[in-house]
Design a protein around this motif. Structure first.
Motif, mmCIF file in Angstrom:
data_model
loop_
_atom_site.group_PDB
_atom_site.id
_atom_site.type_symbol
_atom_site.label_atom_id
_atom_site.label_comp_id
_atom_site.label_asym_id
_atom_site.label_seq_id
_atom_site.Cartn_x
_atom_site.Cartn_y
_atom_site.Cartn_z
ATOM 1 N N ILE A 279 0.863 -1.171 0.000
ATOM 2 C CA ILE A 279 0.000 0.000 0.000
ATOM 3 C C ILE A 279 0.900 1.221 0.000
ATOM 4 C CG2 ILE A 279 -1.778 1.291 1.247
ATOM 5 C CD1 ILE A 279 -2.658 -1.385 2.480
ATOM 6 N N ARG A 280 0.724 2.056 -1.031
ATOM 7 C CA ARG A 280 1.460 3.318 -1.126
ATOM 8 C C ARG A 280 0.438 4.440 -1.022
ATOM 9 N NH1 ARG A 280 4.557 1.737 -6.495
ATOM 10 N NH2 ARG A 280 2.525 0.798 -6.728
ATOM 11 N N ALA A 281 0.616 5.282 -0.024
ATOM 12 C CA ALA A 281 -0.317 6.381 0.201
ATOM 13 C C ALA A 281 0.436 7.701 0.085
ATOM 14 C CB ALA A 281 -0.950 6.260 1.582
ATOM 15 N N ILE A 282 -0.022 8.542 -0.817
ATOM 16 C CA ILE A 282 0.524 9.894 -0.942
ATOM 17 C C ILE A 282 -0.449 10.805 -0.213
ATOM 18 C CG2 ILE A 282 1.185 11.739 -2.520
ATOM 19 C CD1 ILE A 282 1.697 9.504 -4.616
ATOM 20 N N ALA B 250 5.218 -1.394 10.938
ATOM 21 C CA ALA B 250 6.259 -1.216 9.929
ATOM 22 C C ALA B 250 5.750 -0.292 8.829
ATOM 23 C CB ALA B 250 6.670 -2.569 9.336
ATOM 24 N N VAL B 251 6.399 0.843 8.688
ATOM 25 C CA VAL B 251 6.004 1.805 7.665
ATOM 26 C C VAL B 251 7.252 2.530 7.164
ATOM 27 C CG1 VAL B 251 5.491 3.630 9.331
ATOM 28 C CG2 VAL B 251 4.441 3.719 7.100
ATOM 29 N N THR B 252 7.273 2.831 5.890
ATOM 30 C CA THR B 252 8.351 3.625 5.309
ATOM 31 C C THR B 252 7.750 4.958 4.892
ATOM 32 O OG1 THR B 252 9.491 1.673 4.485
ATOM 33 C CG2 THR B 252 10.059 3.762 3.447
ATOM 34 N N LYS B 253 8.423 6.055 5.272
ATOM 35 C CA LYS B 253 7.938 7.400 4.954
ATOM 36 C C LYS B 253 8.995 8.116 4.122
ATOM 37 C CE LYS B 253 8.016 10.980 7.858
ATOM 38 N NZ LYS B 253 7.686 11.896 8.967
ATOM 39 N N VAL B 254 8.559 8.700 3.002
ATOM 40 C CA VAL B 254 9.457 9.394 2.105
ATOM 41 C C VAL B 254 8.827 10.742 1.742
ATOM 42 C CG1 VAL B 254 10.633 9.303 -0.131
ATOM 43 C CG2 VAL B 254 10.172 7.182 1.103
ATOM 44 N N PRO B 255 9.572 11.836 1.912
ATOM 45 C CA PRO B 255 9.036 13.117 1.443
ATOM 46 C C PRO B 255 9.068 13.153 -0.083
ATOM 47 C CG PRO B 255 11.247 13.419 2.349
ATOM 48 C CD PRO B 255 10.875 11.978 2.556
ATOM 49 N N VAL B 256 7.968 13.593 -0.689
ATOM 50 C CA VAL B 256 7.873 13.673 -2.147
ATOM 51 C C VAL B 256 7.260 15.016 -2.535
ATOM 52 C CG1 VAL B 256 7.699 11.177 -2.493
ATOM 53 C CG2 VAL B 256 5.621 12.514 -2.174
ATOM 54 N N VAL B 257 7.414 15.380 -3.793
ATOM 55 C CA VAL B 257 6.747 16.554 -4.334
ATOM 56 C C VAL B 257 6.096 16.160 -5.650
ATOM 57 C CG1 VAL B 257 8.247 18.274 -3.253
ATOM 58 C CG2 VAL B 257 8.823 17.395 -5.505
ATOM 59 N N GLY B 258 5.035 16.858 -5.987
ATOM 60 C CA GLY B 258 4.351 16.573 -7.233
ATOM 61 C C GLY B 258 2.998 17.244 -7.249
ATOM 62 N N GLY C 46 -1.509 21.722 -9.259
ATOM 63 C CA GLY C 46 -0.784 22.693 -8.463
ATOM 64 C C GLY C 46 -1.711 23.687 -7.792
ATOM 65 N N ILE C 47 -1.112 24.677 -7.189
ATOM 66 C CA ILE C 47 -1.856 25.722 -6.492
ATOM 67 C C ILE C 47 -1.465 27.060 -7.103
ATOM 68 C CG2 ILE C 47 -2.204 26.880 -4.277
ATOM 69 C CD1 ILE C 47 -1.441 24.247 -2.915
ATOM 70 N N ASP D 59 3.459 24.117 -8.742
ATOM 71 C CA ASP D 59 3.025 22.818 -9.233
ATOM 72 C C ASP D 59 3.845 21.662 -8.670
ATOM 73 O OD1 ASP D 59 5.271 23.377 -10.700
ATOM 74 O OD2 ASP D 59 4.388 22.922 -12.636
ATOM 75 N N GLU D 60 4.711 21.959 -7.748
ATOM 76 C CA GLU D 60 5.411 20.898 -7.013
ATOM 77 C C GLU D 60 5.021 21.039 -5.553
ATOM 78 O OE1 GLU D 60 9.571 20.961 -7.865
ATOM 79 O OE2 GLU D 60 9.276 20.052 -9.814
ATOM 80 N N ILE D 61 3.965 20.346 -5.188
ATOM 81 C CA ILE D 61 3.395 20.444 -3.852
ATOM 82 C C ILE D 61 4.006 19.358 -2.970
ATOM 83 C CG2 ILE D 61 1.243 20.338 -2.539
ATOM 84 C CD1 ILE D 61 -0.120 21.211 -5.219
ATOM 85 N N PRO D 62 4.515 19.731 -1.786
ATOM 86 C CA PRO D 62 5.106 18.725 -0.906
ATOM 87 C C PRO D 62 4.044 17.798 -0.314
ATOM 88 C CG PRO D 62 5.155 20.873 0.147
ATOM 89 C CD PRO D 62 4.626 21.074 -1.233
ATOM 90 N N LYS D 63 4.349 16.527 -0.324
ATOM 91 C CA LYS D 63 3.489 15.484 0.252
ATOM 92 C C LYS D 63 4.394 14.464 0.936
ATOM 93 C CE LYS D 63 -0.458 16.680 -1.900
ATOM 94 N NZ LYS D 63 -1.768 16.872 -1.347
ATOM 95 N N GLU D 64 3.796 13.470 1.550
ATOM 96 C CA GLU D 64 4.535 12.347 2.131
ATOM 97 C C GLU D 64 4.048 11.076 1.453
ATOM 98 O OE1 GLU D 64 6.879 12.368 4.581
ATOM 99 O OE2 GLU D 64 6.740 14.493 5.068
#
Length: 108
Positions: free
Chosen positions: A4-7, A27-35, A41-42, A50-55
């Motif tokens: 399961i990958r949740a943005i 057990a969870v892996t967390k990675v900062p992402v943008v997109g 975008g906003i 148009d590169e909004i930070p998410k996890e």
């Protein structure tokens, strides 16, 4: 097994991780992402971000736990009662094999 990958929104990350932990998924892996998603975008004034930070959270669960784990993420990541545009997206895919590196063993 299912991956399961949740943005999700960055500010929701601690809430979701806590909910998963309390539901038994430690057990969870967390990675900062943008997109960007469908919102493209906003736009604030003349500037478009148009590169909004998410996890990106990734967990692997048993097949029979997929729906419960997914519902746990949805319930804890949603903004407000009905949710809001930009709350995120969940992707589920099958895991064919998994190995524990320290033991060199294949997981079932």
């Amino acid at each position: 097994m299912q991956l399961i990958r949740a943005i999700i929104r960055s500010e929701k990350s601690p809430v979701v991780i806590k909910a998963l932990f309390e539901a038994g998924y430690v057990a969870v892996t967390k990675v900062p992402v943008v997109g960007r998603g469908k919102q493209r975008g906003i736009k604030i004034g003349d500037i478009t971000y148009d590169e909004i930070p998410k996890e990106l959270l990734m967990i692997v669960v048993k097949d029979e736990d997929k729906d419960f784990a997914t519902r746990t993420i949805i319930d804890s990541a949603r903004t407000g009662e009905k949710g809001a545009f930009g709350d995120g997206k969940i992707f589920v895919s099958a895991v064919e094999e998994a190995y524990t590196i320290s033991r060199g063993t294949k997981e079932l």
